[in-house]
Design a protein around this motif. Structure first.
Motif, PDB file in Angstrom:
ATOM      1  N   TRP A 144       9.337  14.212 -16.771  1.00  0.00           N
ATOM      2  CA  TRP A 144      10.660  13.907 -15.732  1.00  0.00           C
ATOM      3  C   TRP A 144      10.067  13.623 -14.414  1.00  0.00           C
ATOM      4  N   PRO A 145       9.634  14.721 -13.774  1.00  0.00           N
ATOM      5  CA  PRO A 145       9.090  14.471 -12.206  1.00  0.00           C
ATOM      6  C   PRO A 145       8.339  13.481 -12.060  1.00  0.00           C
ATOM      7  N   LYS A 146       7.376  13.098 -12.830  1.00  0.00           N
ATOM      8  CA  LYS A 146       6.461  12.175 -12.844  1.00  0.00           C
ATOM      9  C   LYS A 146       7.264  10.828 -12.780  1.00  0.00           C
ATOM     10  N   LEU A 147       8.196  10.631 -13.719  1.00  0.00           N
ATOM     11  CA  LEU A 147       8.883   9.481 -13.960  1.00  0.00           C
ATOM     12  C   LEU A 147       9.777   9.388 -12.600  1.00  0.00           C
ATOM     13  N   ALA A 148      10.385  10.512 -11.990  1.00  0.00           N
ATOM     14  CA  ALA A 148      11.293  10.380 -10.943  1.00  0.00           C
ATOM     15  C   ALA A 148      10.262   9.795  -9.499  1.00  0.00           C
ATOM     16  N   GLY A 149       9.154  10.133  -9.401  1.00  0.00           N
ATOM     17  CA  GLY A 149       8.252   9.777  -8.503  1.00  0.00           C
ATOM     18  C   GLY A 149       7.733   8.407  -8.556  1.00  0.00           C
ATOM     19  N   GLN A 150       7.711   7.856  -9.813  1.00  0.00           N
ATOM     20  CA  GLN A 150       7.391   6.527 -10.164  1.00  0.00           C
ATOM     21  C   GLN A 150       8.397   5.541  -9.641  1.00  0.00           C
ATOM     22  N   ILE A 151       9.908   6.204 -10.078  1.00  0.00           N
ATOM     23  CA  ILE A 151      10.955   5.135  -9.660  1.00  0.00           C
ATOM     24  C   ILE A 151      10.992   5.234  -8.108  1.00  0.00           C
ATOM     25  N   VAL A 152      10.956   6.266  -7.383  1.00  0.00           N
ATOM     26  CA  VAL A 152      10.857   6.388  -6.073  1.00  0.00           C
ATOM     27  C   VAL A 152       9.762   5.301  -5.360  1.00  0.00           C
ATOM     28  N   ALA A 153       8.659   4.921  -5.891  1.00  0.00           N
ATOM     29  CA  ALA A 153       7.501   4.115  -5.496  1.00  0.00           C
ATOM     30  C   ALA A 153       7.912   2.821  -5.909  1.00  0.00           C
ATOM     31  N   LEU A 159       0.753  -1.214   0.103  1.00  0.00           N
ATOM     32  CA  LEU A 159       0.018   0.119   0.044  1.00  0.00           C
ATOM     33  C   LEU A 159       0.955   1.289   0.040  1.00  0.00           C
ATOM     34  N   PRO A 160       1.958   1.402   0.740  1.00  0.00           N
ATOM     35  CA  PRO A 160       2.653   2.718   0.713  1.00  0.00           C
ATOM     36  C   PRO A 160       3.120   2.961  -0.660  1.00  0.00           C
ATOM     37  N   ALA A 161       3.672   2.140  -1.303  1.00  0.00           N
ATOM     38  CA  ALA A 161       4.363   2.236  -2.974  1.00  0.00           C
ATOM     39  C   ALA A 161       2.982   2.698  -3.743  1.00  0.00           C
ATOM     40  N   ALA A 162       1.952   1.900  -3.600  1.00  0.00           N
ATOM     41  CA  ALA A 162       0.715   2.175  -4.427  1.00  0.00           C
ATOM     42  C   ALA A 162       0.103   3.321  -3.926  1.00  0.00           C
ATOM     43  N   GLY A 163       0.282   3.969  -2.873  1.00  0.00           N
ATOM     44  CA  GLY A 163      -0.312   5.158  -2.396  1.00  0.00           C
ATOM     45  C   GLY A 163       0.683   6.393  -3.104  1.00  0.00           C
ATOM     46  N   ILE A 164       1.831   6.084  -3.088  1.00  0.00           N
ATOM     47  CA  ILE A 164       2.897   7.207  -3.910  1.00  0.00           C
ATOM     48  C   ILE A 164       2.401   7.257  -5.458  1.00  0.00           C
ATOM     49  N   ILE A 165       2.174   6.049  -6.012  1.00  0.00           N
ATOM     50  CA  ILE A 165       1.919   6.008  -7.477  1.00  0.00           C
ATOM     51  C   ILE A 165       0.440   6.808  -7.549  1.00  0.00           C
ATOM     52  N   PHE A 166      -0.511   6.532  -6.665  1.00  0.00           N
ATOM     53  CA  PHE A 166      -1.814   7.076  -7.061  1.00  0.00           C
ATOM     54  C   PHE A 166      -1.727   8.561  -6.609  1.00  0.00           C
ATOM     55  N   ALA A 167      -1.099   9.086  -5.763  1.00  0.00           N
ATOM     56  CA  ALA A 167      -0.849  10.531  -5.532  1.00  0.00           C
ATOM     57  C   ALA A 167      -0.295  11.150  -6.801  1.00  0.00           C
ATOM     58  N   ILE A 168       0.770  10.493  -7.237  1.00  0.00           N
ATOM     59  CA  ILE A 168       1.497  11.150  -8.410  1.00  0.00           C
ATOM     60  C   ILE A 168       0.547  11.407  -9.693  1.00  0.00           C
ATOM     61  N   PRO A 184      10.409  12.812 -29.490  1.00  0.00           N
ATOM     62  CA  PRO A 184      10.267  12.743 -27.759  1.00  0.00           C
ATOM     63  C   PRO A 184       9.576  11.440 -27.553  1.00  0.00           C
ATOM     64  N   ILE A 185      10.301  10.453 -26.471  1.00  0.00           N
ATOM     65  CA  ILE A 185       9.788   9.408 -26.278  1.00  0.00           C
ATOM     66  C   ILE A 185       8.516   9.423 -25.307  1.00  0.00           C
ATOM     67  N   PHE A 186       8.467  10.603 -24.551  1.00  0.00           N
ATOM     68  CA  PHE A 186       7.195  11.017 -23.862  1.00  0.00           C
ATOM     69  C   PHE A 186       6.227  11.717 -24.404  1.00  0.00           C
ATOM     70  N   GLY A 187       6.353  11.872 -25.895  1.00  0.00           N
ATOM     71  CA  GLY A 187       5.316  12.673 -26.600  1.00  0.00           C
ATOM     72  C   GLY A 187       4.087  11.845 -26.682  1.00  0.00           C
ATOM     73  N   ALA A 188       2.967  12.631 -27.292  1.00  0.00           N
ATOM     74  CA  ALA A 188       1.692  11.879 -27.640  1.00  0.00           C
ATOM     75  C   ALA A 188       1.552  11.881 -29.124  1.00  0.00           C
ATOM     76  N   ASP A 189       0.916  10.854 -29.555  1.00  0.00           N
ATOM     77  CA  ASP A 189       0.658  10.698 -30.956  1.00  0.00           C
ATOM     78  C   ASP A 189      -0.630   9.488 -31.143  1.00  0.00           C
ATOM     79  N   ARG A 190      -0.913   9.597 -32.410  1.00  0.00           N
ATOM     80  CA  ARG A 190      -1.980   8.497 -32.828  1.00  0.00           C
ATOM     81  C   ARG A 190      -1.636   7.292 -33.277  1.00  0.00           C
ATOM     82  N   GLY A 191      -0.582   6.786 -32.604  1.00  0.00           N
ATOM     83  CA  GLY A 191       0.066   5.541 -33.254  1.00  0.00           C
ATOM     84  C   GLY A 191      -0.114   4.475 -32.253  1.00  0.00           C
ATOM     85  N   HIS A 192      -0.944   4.714 -31.203  1.00  0.00           N
ATOM     86  CA  HIS A 192      -0.964   3.264 -30.285  1.00  0.00           C
ATOM     87  C   HIS A 192      -1.963   2.277 -31.058  1.00  0.00           C
TER      88      HIS A 192
END
Length: 490
Positions: free
Chosen positions: A109-118, A88-97, A272-280
């Motif tokens: 990048w801040p979003k990714l950093a928070g995920q790594i911490v979790a 739950l603590p790690a999942a709580g951090i992910i949810f908060a992010i 950019p790897i984190f960019g958005a597109d319509r290729g999914h």
């Protein structure tokens, strides 16, 4: 077991009852996902914090188990409950992010950093990938492998959350598969953590399936992906299969494959790897004519196949596990080919070339320009499309004269070169640039050829001959003549 049914049932009821309140509250607070014709298909604002309902339902299910007067529970279950709650603590951090991103927005990048911490917290709580190919991994290898796996799973579900009910439905298939695996291996901890998520997702899908009245948002999609990543690591504990994560990867094949394809596509296109597109994957299915509901159901079917193969591989690994993995890879490869990604076809021909990414990007942009130019219906549209493409390709100016109409867009600085596409009756398209035209080989000839062919095919011009000439202004001739003559003779 009765306790698993209670966990799933309580989570289902809480999610079913709570989700409409979360939806209405989000709408009042203006926490909505607004339409975007470029990437999104919904036509009105939809509340986007559905993860709140899932997180609350998940926690309340465990609260009930802790306070309910269960009697006769085995010692194994009593020991497994604290281990299950350690997630739950790690999942709580992910949810908060995710929730912060839903409300205020976060940069990648801040979003990714928070995920790594979790992921680090989950690792220290005991969620670890310890085995690979029958060998126990050293601590300093297990740590990065686990972190990459957890962060990858979280973002995989975040990326695939682009259709009504898709991420929640795919997550439901993967969770049920993991629950069955936990029961099969008598892994009580795995069964305890997966049962409530099954109920949460079932209740939420009532409002999230097409037409959706609420979206998961990052708070929901990241949480589901992260939890499933944790479940996959728990599934692989002490595994004797060839690769411990093979079965969990099959269970989550669609989101993991989608994130892998996205990374490769954007790398090939130098985007950019984190960019958005319509290729999914779901975007490609929509482009092939499927409705949003049909695309979601089709992907559900693929998830069902992946779930069956995952369980089979997990159960018969010592007899036919390798054959199942090979079959799965073949099916996945055929599926990718049918999605029609042009990037991979072009890259296959130039895989060993140093200019692979720039060439792929130029060719795809030229293809997009050709489609846009072919879609025009008036002379004004043709001129505007050519001028807009010139700006996108980085040319400094353009002069167009077609069918009695003229367009002139020039920068104040004198150009270093001029590409002239001549047509009968003094019609022409002149393109100007400052940089060295040889930096993108194939761009100018391809650009000129598209203009000539499309205008001729649409009878905008009826040329007897269509010479393409490169001219250098007198003031720039001494510095660019040799380059232009030797490298770009048209």
């Amino acid at each position: 077991m009765l306790i698993l049914l209670d966990l799933a049932g309580i989570a289902f009821l809480v999610s079913l009852v709570l989700t409409p309140y979360v939806r209405d509250g989000a709408r009042k607070l203006n926490l909505v996902d607004r339409p975007d014709a470029r990437r999104k298909i919904h036509r009105e604002p939809i509340p986007r914090v559905g993860g709140v309902a899932i997180a609350i339902a998940y926690i309340l299910a465990f609260v009930f188990i802790l306070v309910a007067p269960y009697r006769g529970l085995s010692q194994d279950i009593h020991a497994a409950i604290p281990r299950a709650l350690s997630l739950l603590p790690a999942a709580g951090i992910i949810f908060a992010i995710g929730l912060v991103d839903d409300i205020w927005g976060l940069k990648p990048w801040p979003k990714l950093a928070g995920q790594i911490v979790a992921a680090f917290i989950a690792f220290w709580s005991g969620v670890r990938i310890d085995f690979l190919q029958w060998h126990q991994l050293h601590f300093w290898i297990s740590l990065p492998v686990t972190v990459i796996w957890l962060v990858g799973c979280a973002n995989a579900f975040n990326l695939i959350d682009g259709l009504d009910g898709l991420a929640a439905g795919v997550g439901l298939f993967a969770t049920v598969t993991t629950l069955v695996a936990g029961l099969t291996h008598n892994n009580l901890q795995l069964a305890l953590v997966t049962a409530p998520l099954v109920g949460c997702l079932l209740g939420f899908l009532r409002y999230n399936f097409n037409p959706a009245s609420i979206f998961l948002g990052d708070s929901g999609s990241l949480l589901i992906g992260f939890l499933l990543g944790c479940y996959g690591a728990m599934w692989s504990y002490k595994s004797t299969t060839l690769i411990a994560l093979t079965a969990p990867m099959m269970a989550m094949a669609i989101p993991l494959l989608d994130v892998a394809l996205s990374i490769v596509r954007r790398f090939l296109r130098n985007q950019p790897i984190f960019g958005a597109d319509r290729g999914h994957i779901h975007h490609r299915l929509l482009e092939k004519g499927l409705t949003p509901r049909g695309a979601a159901l089709f992907l559900y079917g693929l998830c069902g196949i992946g779930a069956v193969l995952a369980l089979l591989q997990d159960l018969v690994y010592n007899r036919a596990g390798g054959a199942i993995v090979v079959l799965f890879c073949i099916v996945a490869w055929v599926g990718i080919q049918h999605l029609g990604y042009a990037e991979f076809g072009i890259a296959g021909k130039l895989f060993v070339k140093g200019t692979l990414r720039s060439f792929v990007d130029v060719q795809l942009r030229l293809r997009e320009f050709e489609c846009s130019l072919s879609a025009c219906s008036t002379v004004d549209q043709y001129c505007a499309t050519i001028a807009d493409a010139c700006r996108q390709f980085g040319f400094s100016g353009v002069r167009i004269r077609l069918a009695g109409q003229t367009l002139d867009q020039m920068s104040s600085d004198p150009p270093a070169w001029q590409l002239r596409i001549e047509f009968p009756d003094l019609q022409y398209v002149n393109i100007y640039g400052h940089d060295n035209p040889s930096q993108n080989p194939g761009l100018l000839p391809g650009f000129a050829q598209i203009i000539s062919q499309v205008l001729t095919a649409r009878c905008i011009v009826i040329p007897e001959v269509s010479p393409l000439t490169l001219r250098v202004p007198a003031e720039a001739r001494l510095t660019t003549k040799a380059t232009a003559a030797s490298q770009l003779s048209l």
